[in-house]
Design an enzyme around this catalytic site. Structure first.
Site, short mmCIF file in Angstrom:
data_model
loop_
_atom_site.label_atom_id
_atom_site.label_comp_id
_atom_site.label_asym_id
_atom_site.label_seq_id
_atom_site.Cartn_x
_atom_site.Cartn_y
_atom_site.Cartn_z
N GLU A 253 -35.98 39.77 94.65
CA GLU A 253 -37.41 40.10 94.69
C GLU A 253 -38.05 39.60 96.00
O GLU A 253 -37.83 38.47 96.43
CB GLU A 253 -38.19 39.57 93.48
CG GLU A 253 -39.62 40.10 93.39
CD GLU A 253 -39.70 41.63 93.54
OE1 GLU A 253 -39.82 42.10 94.67
OE2 GLU A 253 -39.62 42.34 92.51
N ASP A 328 -39.89 46.67 91.72
CA ASP A 328 -41.23 47.23 91.48
C ASP A 328 -41.19 48.75 91.51
O ASP A 328 -42.20 49.41 91.75
CB ASP A 328 -42.22 46.71 92.52
CG ASP A 328 -41.82 47.10 93.94
OD1 ASP A 328 -40.77 47.77 94.11
OD2 ASP A 328 -42.55 46.74 94.88
O1 AHR Z 1 -36.87 42.47 97.05
C1 AHR Z 1 -36.99 43.71 97.63
C2 AHR Z 1 -38.00 44.56 96.93
O2 AHR Z 1 -39.28 44.07 97.15
C3 AHR Z 1 -37.91 44.61 95.47
O3 AHR Z 1 -36.86 45.37 94.98
C4 AHR Z 1 -39.22 45.20 95.12
O4 AHR Z 1 -39.66 44.86 93.86
C5 AHR Z 1 -40.15 44.64 96.18
O5 AHR Z 1 -40.86 45.65 96.79
#
Ligand code: AHR
Length: 635
Positions: A253, A328
């Site tokens: 994340e 996300d």
């Molecule tokens: O960590 C990279 C990305 O960052 C994730 O997959 C996403 O949730 C956020 O935009």
């Protein structure tokens, strides 16, 4: 009383593990179903179970993940009548029985609508709800109704497994993603977790995020450490990566990590193959480990094992499993998926080696997919008023008000593997965005590309094109008969939404990544092209000419001659031709939204600046690394 049963169970597990390993390592790759029956005695999740790190979610569209599994692998839906069909196995523990899919999908389009979890947890993966579920509003919406994602084309990724036809999951179209936001019995919080998937470097991207593994239950970014998924691609968000990738990383994340600090090890510039195994395990507090291997042969390479990044200890993983997107629901990533599992516990190296041997023994072959992203320079002439679209600076919206083409009316257009485009204004060197999720006019003021900077390119019957904003799915109009700025707010195409796509010839220079020098047509074009100048003059300038077949040619300003990959590409590039044939044509391959490479039509090889740029350019490489990358410099 307590000790004896435990001892017996432990003995049983060790024995089962040794047998599983022996079978996995010993089974050779034969292309017969008889051999597959033998290989089915031990499948990846049997091996994980024997290692005391059982699969809690396991998916494959190609084969069984347990030797005893005989249920459905995935569900497809056809467009002609919306009916669905489950695709199962030829035999328990074997390879997919894809023949029914071929006849079911004949004459129509089929989409993979569900991947069945082969464990007892029934953690099936439907198409991701994207924004279309309660609590899912914080993430990014997909292209389907209410911001849901879309499924993969079921016929688009044919391979063979042990000589039998099967199909993988092709995550190519923007918005392809699968997700289960209520996964049972998977590791959460800082519980140790193991993951692997079989993927391919035939299709990757530098956009976020081709992931498989644990993510947030609300399709939203819930902060560092709230997800733990395998990432595979070329994105290097932390900077400092070496080589071109792709690499196996941990998407934890707000960052895809190839190490605690971020970058991949310099000794591993890329991790490639028609079939690549990708591995991540995370003990939740003090260690995450990344490995990769060839899915057809050989063992595993450990690319990183060590501390978690700062701010990621302890992990705070949520019970959701995703495939194809970021946590996300960022859904610009691209990739291929054949099989994968999520385990509880921190799998041992011996267990992972045995699973790797089992994948090899399955006999994956014939992944012939090829995808390329191309670049070109274009202008857009609006049918609304016959004027060219102008993007003069970062504070003025795009508007069709120009009567001729200058730099402000020219755009570098990067065409993705799925036909979507990104447009960079040569006027201000920024990417065009459908600002405010399409609610505001188009403007060229973004330094990079995210969802708002993606457009579907619609080819109209009269030869014109229209642009569909990816995020709001609306069509770009030259509003008010072209008197108002371009904005993505129409649902159908009329004259105001039509544009002629004009392929431009533009002067350009090439900066070689091999040594950061500019390519020159040396000795006024009498000598081959070589990257050894630090400034741009006529010898370093070439007209980038669009060819009828979609390729480009280069005319040197040194002598007005066309660059050829002489001698069917066997000799260096030199500007000494007056007409254009295949030796003078190149595909302008876009490496993500960064550099470009030139694939010669003479021999289909990639142009390289050899010896760190010290030798002349020649079309002699079959893959792209640093020496085959160039920046387009528009003067
Ligand atoms: O960590 C990279 C990305 O960052 C994730 O997959 C996403 O949730 C956020 O935009």
């Amino acid at each position: 009383m307590l000790f004896l049963p435990r001892l017996r169970r432990g003995t049983r597990l060790v024995a089962a593990f040794l047998i599983a390993m022996a079978i996995a390592v010993a089974v050779p790759v034969f292309g017969t179903s008889t051999t597959k029956a033998a290989a089915a005695v031990s499948a990846p999740c049997d091996i994980y179970a024997s290692g005391n790190t059982p699969c809690e979610a396991a998916y494959s569209t190609t084969r069984a993940m347990f030797g005893s599994y005989n249920g459905p692998l995935y569900q497809i839906q056809r467009a002609s009548d919306n009916s669905t069909l489950n695709i199962g196995l030829r035999a328990a523990g074997g390879v997919a029985n894809s023949a029914p899919q071929v006849s079911f999908c004949s004459g129509t389009t089929c989409t993979i609508t569900l991947l069945y979890d082969q464990t007892a947890n029934a953690n099936n993966l439907p198409i991701s709800p994207g924004k279309a579920c309660a609590g899912c509003s914080g993430g990014l919406g997909g292209p389907a109704a209410n911001g849901a994602d879309i499924g993969a084309n079921a016929m688009a990724l044919p391979v063979t497994v042990g000589g039998q036809a099967a199909y993988g999951v092709l995550v190519n179209s923007v918005g392809t993603g699968y997700r289960n936001n209520a996964a049972k019995n998977v590791p959460t919080g800082s519980q140790p977790e193991g993951e692997y998937m079989l993927t391919s470097s035939n299709l990757t991207s530098g956009s976020c995020c081709f992931d498989f593994g644990s993510a947030e239950t609300n399709d939203s970014d819930d902060g560092n450490a709230t997800m733990n998924a395998i990432y595979y691609g070329t994105a290097c968000w932390t900077g400092g990566c070496s080589g071109t990738g792709p690499w196996v990383g941990g998407d934890l994340e707000n960052g895809m990590y190839f190490s605690a600090a971020g970058p991949n090890p310099a000794s591993i510039p890329s991790e490639t193959g028609s079939f690549v195994t990708a591995w991540e395990k995370n003990n939740g507090t003090t260690n995450f480990t990344l490995k990769y291997g060839n899915g057809q042969s050989g063992g595993l390479t450990q690319a990183y094992s060590g501390a978690l990044p700062n701010g990621y200890n302890p992990m705070k993983v949520q019970p959701s499993i995703e495939l194809g997107t970021g946590g996300d629901n960022s859904d610009l990533g691209k990739g291929e998926f054949f099989e994968g599992a999520v385990t509880t516990g921190f799998p041992s190296d011996a267990t992972e080696n045995a699973v790797q041997a089992n994948v090899n023994a399955a006999g994956y072959a014939n992944n012939t997919t090829t995808f390329s992203t191309t670049a070109s320079v274009i202008s857009l002439k609006a049918h609304a008023n016959g004027r060219y679209v102008d993007a003069p600076n970062t504070t003025t919206s795009l508007i069709a008000d120009a009567t001729s083409i200058g730099k402000a009316e020219q755009f570098e257009m990067v065409t993705g593997t799925d036909g979507t485009v990104n447009l960079k204004s040569l006027g201000d060197n920024n990417w065009v965005t459908a600002d405010n999720d399409g609610a505001a006019p188009l403007i060229a003021n973004r330094g990079g590309v995210g969802n708002w900077e993606v457009f579907g390119l619609i080819h109209n019957a009269d030869g014109s094109v229209s642009l569909r904003s990816y995020t709001n799915q609306d069509i770009v109009t030259a509003d008010n008969a072209g008197a108002s700025p371009l904005i993505a707010n129409r649902t159908s195409v009329g004259p105001w939404e039509e544009f002629d796509l004009v392929q431009d010839t533009v002067p350009v220079s090439l900066r070689a990544h091999a040594n950061n020098d500019i390519v020159t047509a040396d000795n006024a074009g009498a000598a081959p092209l070589i990257a050894n100048r630090t400034a741009v003059g006529p010898w370093e300038t070439f007209d980038l000419i669009p060819d009828a077949d979609g390729g480009v040619s280069l005319r040197s300003h040194a002598n007005s001659d066309i660059v050829t990959a002489d001698n069917t590409g066997a000799s260096p590039l030199i500007a000494n031709r007056t007409t254009i044939g295949p030796w003078e044509e190149f595909t302008l391959v876009a490496n993500g939204i960064g550099s470009v490479s030139l694939r010669s039509h003479a021999n289909n090889d990639i142009v390289t600046a050899p010896n760190g740029g010290a030798s002349p350019l020649i079309a002699s490489k079959t893959s792209i690394s640093q020496s085959e990358q160039f920046d387009l410099v528009f003067d």
